[in-house]
Enzyme design. Structure first.
Site, mmCIF file in Angstrom:
data_model
loop_
_atom_site.group_PDB
_atom_site.id
_atom_site.type_symbol
_atom_site.label_atom_id
_atom_site.label_comp_id
_atom_site.label_asym_id
_atom_site.label_seq_id
_atom_site.Cartn_x
_atom_site.Cartn_y
_atom_site.Cartn_z
ATOM 1 N N LEU A 211 0.864 -1.175 0.000
ATOM 2 C CA LEU A 211 0.000 0.000 0.000
ATOM 3 C C LEU A 211 0.902 1.228 0.000
ATOM 4 O O LEU A 211 1.946 1.240 0.656
ATOM 5 C CB LEU A 211 -0.912 0.029 1.234
ATOM 6 C CG LEU A 211 -2.020 -1.027 1.321
ATOM 7 C CD1 LEU A 211 -2.745 -0.913 2.661
ATOM 8 C CD2 LEU A 211 -3.004 -0.894 0.173
ATOM 9 N N ASP A 212 0.511 2.263 -0.739
ATOM 10 C CA ASP A 212 1.280 3.501 -0.747
ATOM 11 C C ASP A 212 1.408 4.061 0.665
ATOM 12 O O ASP A 212 0.573 3.788 1.533
ATOM 13 C CB ASP A 212 0.609 4.557 -1.630
ATOM 14 C CG ASP A 212 0.543 4.139 -3.090
ATOM 15 O OD1 ASP A 212 1.369 3.301 -3.491
ATOM 16 O OD2 ASP A 212 -0.331 4.654 -3.810
ATOM 17 N N ALA A 213 2.419 4.893 0.858
ATOM 18 C CA ALA A 213 2.620 5.512 2.173
ATOM 19 C C ALA A 213 1.386 6.294 2.608
ATOM 20 O O ALA A 213 1.027 6.308 3.788
ATOM 21 C CB ALA A 213 3.842 6.422 2.147
ATOM 22 N N THR B 251 -1.693 5.650 1.813
ATOM 23 C CA THR B 251 -2.887 4.797 1.826
ATOM 24 C C THR B 251 -2.930 4.008 3.131
ATOM 25 O O THR B 251 -1.913 3.500 3.589
ATOM 26 C CB THR B 251 -2.875 3.826 0.639
ATOM 27 O OG1 THR B 251 -2.832 4.564 -0.583
ATOM 28 C CG2 THR B 251 -4.115 2.943 0.640
#
Length: 312
Positions: free
Chosen positions: A108-110, A112
């Site tokens: 997951l993106d930072a 998100t």
């Protein structure tokens, strides 16, 4: 029992089976000091296996119990084992285990938050992530911009991104006002920033993104940000069946459905919350407030479950 070397190393999380086969063909893997050959089998864990000269974990199937954690990733944490700048990673709060390691099922993106699965079985992780399996991921997303019915149709039909055609399997409106709108969206692959890029293709900006489901595993509303819980045998075998792996017979959990077990589970949840709070206090003390991402009290998400049930 013996197993092929590439299968053992893939399950241990050192790469996909094809990647391991490539390493073996390149002569980068050794067993007991001898360069390994493709198709070589391991008999037990007494063998010393190295990749590029570094000893790695390698256990045959009988010695491994497949475990899966559901982790509530907060915004600001990185999906990496080590960060050279010392920033928080998703592995910082996970329980320590001997003779194995946690492998993340995707990333997951930072920026998100939400559900992130971890397992001790690399083969399970690789299969769940592979696009050919088309395992659904559901997100709660808040977007800023004008959202028309035509734009939603475009997103469901598919739009061409720089890495190919992408689409949402489902889009359900969940409220909003003005130019801010909230939706539940479903995708069945895990390309980099795919949800954000899809909305950007329609001139909308994602201001908040949270994963709430992976397959049929939902983010538990009782789980605090930064907390984790271990899946029971039924849930583990659901994931294994989903990607055509044989079921597990053992689990590290021993929780029945009686009142004693429910009390034990509530106490465990409270213990996790206290551990999360202590961890944050330690980080705050060591790094100072300026280096900490903003923290918010977790919202009750019972409404999310209800909204999802309406469109399932």
């Amino acid at each position: 029992m013996s197993e092929k070397l590439q299968k053992v190393l893939a399950r241990a999380g050192h790469g996909s089976r094809r990647e391991i086969e490539s390493l073996i063909k390149s002569g980068r893997v050794s067993v007991n000091g001898v360069v390994a050959k493709l198709g070589e089998r391991l008999e037990d864990e007494s063998s010393v296996v190295r990749i590029d000269g570094h000893i790695v974990s390698a256990k045959v199937q009988e010695e491994v119990i497949c475990r899966v954690l559901a982790y509530y990733k907060p915004e600001g944490e990185l999906c990496t084992r080590h960060d050279p700048e010392g920033r928080r990673t998703v592995f910082d709060r996970l329980p320590k285990i001997r003779g194995s390691r946690w492998i993340s099922v995707g990333r997951l993106d930072a920026n998100t938050s939400g559900l992130l699965l971890f397992t001790t079985d690399g083969e399970l992780a690789n299969r769940l992530m592979h696009p050919s399996r088309q395992v659904e991921r559901e997100y709660l997303v808040r977007v800023f911009g004008e959202v028309t019915e035509q734009k939603v149709r475009n997103l469901v039909k598919g739009v061409e991104l720089e890495d190919g055609l992408a689409r949402f399997e489902d889009v359900v409106y969940a409220g909003g006002e003005g130019m801010n709108h909230t939706f539940y969206v479903v995708i069945n692959e895990g390309r980099n920033r795919e949800v954000r890029r899809l909305w950007e293709s329609q001139e909308c900006t994602v201001s908040r993104l949270k994963r709430v489901r992976y397959g049929d595993i939902f983010l538990d509303k009782k789980l605090p940000r930064g907390g984790w819980m271990e899946l029971d045998l039924k849930e583990v075998n659901y994931l294994r069946e989903l990607v055509e792996l044989r079921p597990e017979k053992e689990t590290m959990l021993d929780l029945s459905k009686d009142n004693t077990s429910r009390k034990r589970e509530r106490a465990r949840s409270q213990k996790i919350r206290r551990a999360v709070k202590r961890h944050e206090e330690r980080v705050s003390t060591s790094k100072g407030r300026s280096n900490n991402p903003a923290r918010r009290k977790p919202k009750k998400n019972a409404g999310e479950q209800g909204a999802r049930n309406k469109h399932r």
